[in-house]
Write a protein that holds these residues in place. Sequence first.
Motif, PDB file in Angstrom:
ATOM      1  N   GLU A   1       0.838  -1.208   0.000  1.00  0.00           N
ATOM      2  CA  GLU A   1       0.000   0.000   0.000  1.00  0.00           C
ATOM      3  C   GLU A   1       0.869   1.252   0.000  1.00  0.00           C
ATOM      4  O   GLU A   1       0.557   2.229  -0.690  1.00  0.00           O
ATOM      5  N   ASP A   2       1.952   1.228   0.778  1.00  0.00           N
ATOM      6  CA  ASP A   2       2.873   2.365   0.813  1.00  0.00           C
ATOM      7  C   ASP A   2       3.487   2.620  -0.560  1.00  0.00           C
ATOM      8  O   ASP A   2       3.643   3.764  -0.983  1.00  0.00           O
ATOM      9  N   VAL A   3       3.848   1.536  -1.252  1.00  0.00           N
ATOM     10  CA  VAL A   3       4.429   1.672  -2.592  1.00  0.00           C
ATOM     11  C   VAL A   3       3.406   2.320  -3.525  1.00  0.00           C
ATOM     12  O   VAL A   3       3.731   3.237  -4.279  1.00  0.00           O
ATOM     13  N   GLY A   4       2.152   1.871  -3.444  1.00  0.00           N
ATOM     14  CA  GLY A   4       1.093   2.461  -4.273  1.00  0.00           C
ATOM     15  C   GLY A   4       0.865   3.927  -3.939  1.00  0.00           C
ATOM     16  O   GLY A   4       0.723   4.763  -4.838  1.00  0.00           O
ATOM     17  N   ALA A   5       0.845   4.245  -2.650  1.00  0.00           N
ATOM     18  CA  ALA A   5       0.656   5.642  -2.236  1.00  0.00           C
ATOM     19  C   ALA A   5       1.813   6.501  -2.715  1.00  0.00           C
ATOM     20  O   ALA A   5       1.618   7.639  -3.155  1.00  0.00           O
ATOM     21  N   ASP A   6       3.044   5.960  -2.641  1.00  0.00           N
ATOM     22  CA  ASP A   6       4.204   6.708  -3.125  1.00  0.00           C
ATOM     23  C   ASP A   6       4.110   6.969  -4.620  1.00  0.00           C
ATOM     24  O   ASP A   6       4.408   8.066  -5.093  1.00  0.00           O
ATOM     25  N   LYS A   7       3.692   5.951  -5.381  1.00  0.00           N
ATOM     26  CA  LYS A   7       3.553   6.126  -6.833  1.00  0.00           C
ATOM     27  C   LYS A   7       2.543   7.234  -7.140  1.00  0.00           C
ATOM     28  O   LYS A   7       2.783   8.088  -7.991  1.00  0.00           O
ATOM     29  N   ASP A   8       1.406   7.222  -6.441  1.00  0.00           N
ATOM     30  CA  ASP A   8       0.391   8.258  -6.642  1.00  0.00           C
ATOM     31  C   ASP A   8       0.934   9.627  -6.277  1.00  0.00           C
ATOM     32  O   ASP A   8       0.733  10.610  -6.995  1.00  0.00           O
ATOM     33  N   TYR A   9       1.619   9.711  -5.144  1.00  0.00           N
ATOM     34  CA  TYR A   9       2.168  10.986  -4.674  1.00  0.00           C
ATOM     35  C   TYR A   9       3.148  11.563  -5.692  1.00  0.00           C
ATOM     36  O   TYR A   9       3.039  12.717  -6.095  1.00  0.00           O
ATOM     37  N   TYR A  10       4.119  10.743  -6.110  1.00  0.00           N
ATOM     38  CA  TYR A  10       5.142  11.240  -7.023  1.00  0.00           C
ATOM     39  C   TYR A  10       4.594  11.494  -8.425  1.00  0.00           C
ATOM     40  O   TYR A  10       5.097  12.361  -9.136  1.00  0.00           O
ATOM     41  N   ALA A  11       3.557  10.779  -8.836  1.00  0.00           N
ATOM     42  CA  ALA A  11       2.953  11.014 -10.147  1.00  0.00           C
ATOM     43  C   ALA A  11       2.265  12.376 -10.198  1.00  0.00           C
ATOM     44  O   ALA A  11       2.129  12.971 -11.272  1.00  0.00           O
ATOM     45  N   ASN A  12       1.846  12.882  -9.043  1.00  0.00           N
ATOM     46  CA  ASN A  12       1.138  14.162  -8.993  1.00  0.00           C
ATOM     47  C   ASN A  12       2.032  15.341  -8.636  1.00  0.00           C
ATOM     48  O   ASN A  12       1.537  16.454  -8.478  1.00  0.00           O
ATOM     49  N   LEU A  13       3.319  15.113  -8.486  1.00  0.00           N
ATOM     50  CA  LEU A  13       4.250  16.211  -8.215  1.00  0.00           C
ATOM     51  C   LEU A  13       4.597  16.912  -9.525  1.00  0.00           C
ATOM     52  O   LEU A  13       4.830  16.271 -10.542  1.00  0.00           O
ATOM     53  N   HIS A  14       4.641  18.182  -9.471  1.00  0.00           N
ATOM     54  CA  HIS A  14       5.027  18.973 -10.640  1.00  0.00           C
ATOM     55  C   HIS A  14       6.139  19.917 -10.216  1.00  0.00           C
ATOM     56  O   HIS A  14       5.881  21.060  -9.824  1.00  0.00           O
TER      57      HIS A  14
END
Length: 173
Positions: free
Chosen positions: A60-73
């Motif tokens: 779950e942490d890996v998934g949350a990290d992927k979502d977080y970093y995908a939304n960084l600009h």
Amino acid sequence: MLKRFGYLVDIGGLLFFFFININNIVLGQNADKGKIVDRYGQLIKAGFKAKVLSDDELKEDVGADKDYYANLHPPVWDKYGGLPGSGHKFGFQPTGSFHIEKWKNRTLLVDPLGNLYFSLGVNGVSYTGDTYTKVNGRENIYEWLPEFTLHKDNKDYRFNKAYLNDNDENLKS
């Protein structure tokens, strides 16, 4: 005997330095057979909000990290990491070198192109000795360690990069 360990942790792009003090622990061949480090590399007896307790939590942490970093600009930087156009705005001149400028009683770091430069993180790297965890003789303190193997068909072969210089006595820090 007091041992102090420091850890540099990147949390969402911010770097934090943590110290852990351990008192009166003897490690080695005659150490207590109790486990100290869990399968995720955390102290077993330590409790904290972000402690991983299961493989599912880790996934779950890996998934949350992927979502977080995908939304960084992240902002656009010049080739030295400075803020483009800021030199012109503040009247700084390019010098070809990193340098210090004074602006309204403030001391600012300016990149070679004359743009404002701010650095947060590792600003120097040097050799300070071997940085690894000696495992040989202390295997009993770990809840789990990957098997060191040179056989590519072994399920633990993928962890060999964690061993310093392909030496099964040491894990990289």
